[in-house]
Design an enzyme around this catalytic site. Structure first.
Site, PDB file in Angstrom:
ATOM      1  CG  ASP A 161      11.887 -20.194  52.948  1.00  0.00           C
ATOM      2  OD1 ASP A 161      12.259 -20.784  51.916  1.00  0.00           O
ATOM      3  OD2 ASP A 161      10.855 -20.481  53.574  1.00  0.00           O
ATOM      4  CG  HIS A 199      19.334 -22.196  45.608  1.00  0.00           C
ATOM      5  ND1 HIS A 199      18.488 -21.916  46.660  1.00  0.00           N
ATOM      6  CD2 HIS A 199      18.860 -23.342  45.043  1.00  0.00           C
ATOM      7  CE1 HIS A 199      17.543 -22.854  46.724  1.00  0.00           C
ATOM      8  NE2 HIS A 199      17.745 -23.718  45.746  1.00  0.00           N
ATOM      9  CG  LEU A 251      29.596 -12.236  62.422  1.00  0.00           C
ATOM     10  CD1 LEU A 251      28.459 -11.950  63.394  1.00  0.00           C
ATOM     11  CD2 LEU A 251      29.164 -11.901  60.991  1.00  0.00           C
TER      12      LEU A 251
HETATM   13  C1  IPE Z   1      15.877 -21.366  50.705  1.00  0.00           C
HETATM   14  O1  IPE Z   1      15.116 -21.044  49.585  1.00  0.00           O
HETATM   15  C2  IPE Z   1      17.243 -21.878  50.355  1.00  0.00           C
HETATM   16  C3  IPE Z   1      17.588 -23.239  50.790  1.00  0.00           C
HETATM   17  C4  IPE Z   1      16.818 -24.102  51.398  1.00  0.00           C
HETATM   18  C5  IPE Z   1      18.934 -23.656  50.507  1.00  0.00           C
HETATM   19  P1  IPE Z   1      14.088 -22.120  49.044  1.00  0.00           P
HETATM   20  O2  IPE Z   1      14.784 -23.002  48.089  1.00  0.00           O
HETATM   21  O3  IPE Z   1      13.410 -22.797  50.175  1.00  0.00           O
HETATM   22  O4  IPE Z   1      13.054 -21.213  48.249  1.00  0.00           O
HETATM   23  P2  IPE Z   1      11.485 -21.411  48.122  1.00  0.00           P
HETATM   24  O5  IPE Z   1      10.924 -21.620  49.487  1.00  0.00           O
HETATM   25  O6  IPE Z   1      11.264 -22.589  47.256  1.00  0.00           O
HETATM   26  O7  IPE Z   1      11.007 -20.141  47.492  1.00  0.00           O
HETATM   27 MG    MG Z   2      11.621 -22.634  51.160  1.00  0.00          MG
END
Ligand code: IPE
Ligand code: MG
Length: 235
Positions: free
Chosen positions: A2, A19, A113
């Site tokens: 996250d 991402h 793994l």
């Molecule tokens: C997590 O990061 C990645 C995925 C859900 C693919 P987020 O996209 O939830 O990032 P924030 O929470 O908005 O910072």
């Molecule tokens: Mg998030």
């Protein structure tokens, strides 16, 4: 995993950049897990709830998945990593399904793994599926016990996680592995996923091992040691 969006925003970039940057953290986690002899690493890459994000972001995440699978397969094989997936995979775009199946098949022989990607996954989805399978099997109600439920989960052969790591300061399970996390240790860190690299992963595991096995030391000694490592890497 996250914090990608917030991490990007802090840098004046769009969420997709976050991402893309998080992919390197996946590489780090896989390599640290391999080095530490972790048997199973499950990454919550895309939840059932994530389908409600803007279509453009979903498309970018799916493209990133396809690109990463194709780009990493050789390295996964070299490291002996076996890739598997869990979730409602049929809901993913065809290119993702094909990419996953290809890497799953090419790494099926690997004995290091076990890397599990949770995609279009939620704990409630998995439990609902398990109920469906039990009903379809015609099992009498008196025979349905915890063992039977477990046997009908998506990956009955995968042991429950010993440790859950959640990045970005959130302290929730967010519908992840609801059955399997019943007794797991929890590790929450404010570090955003794109910044969560090898040293962070190792420090989390070391701290967890300290909780479990103190080797005659006091709890204070173990946590001081883990704290030192954490401080060393954030300084
Ligand atoms: C997590 O990061 C990645 C995925 C859900 C693919 P987020 O996209 O939830 O990032 P924030 O929470 O908005 O910072
Ligand atoms: Mg998030």
């Amino acid at each position: 995993m996250d914090g990608n969006g917030r991490w990007a925003r802090e840098r004046g970039e769009d969420r997709i950049f976050g991402h893309a940057s998080g992919v390197e953290s996946v590489r780090s986690a896989v390599s640290a897990a391999g080095e530490l002899g972790v048997g199973y690493l499950t990454l919550y890459a895309f939840s059932t709830e994530n389908w409600s994000r803007p279509q453009e972001e979903i498309n970018a995440l799916m493209e990133l998945l396809v690109k990463s699978l194709a780009g990493e397969v050789a390295e996964l094989i070299r490291k002996g990593v076996r890739l598997r997936s869990t979730g409602d995979i049929s809901a993913l775009p065809d290119a993702c399904i094909a990419g996953l199946r290809d890497v799953e098949q090419k790494t099926a022989h690997c004995e290091g793994l076990n890397l599990i990607l949770a995609l279009s996954y939620s704990g409630r989805w998995e439990l609902t599926e398990a109920v469906r399978r039990i009903v379809r099997s015609g099992m009498p109600a008196e025979d349905i016990d915890e063992h039977a439920v477990r046997q009908h989960l998506s990956m009955p052969d995968v042991p429950d996680p010993e440790l859950l790591i959640r990045t970005s300061g959130e302290q929730r399970l967010s519908n992840f592995l609801l059955w399997q996390l019943a007794y797991s240790e929890l590790h929450f860190t404010p570090v955003m996923w794109p910044d969560f690299r090898e040293d962070h992963f190792k420090a989390a595991i070391l701290e967890f091992r300290g909780r479990e096995r103190r080797f005659g030391r006091t709890g204070d000694q173990v946590s001081t040691e883990a704290q030192d490592i954490k401080q060393g890497i954030t300084k």
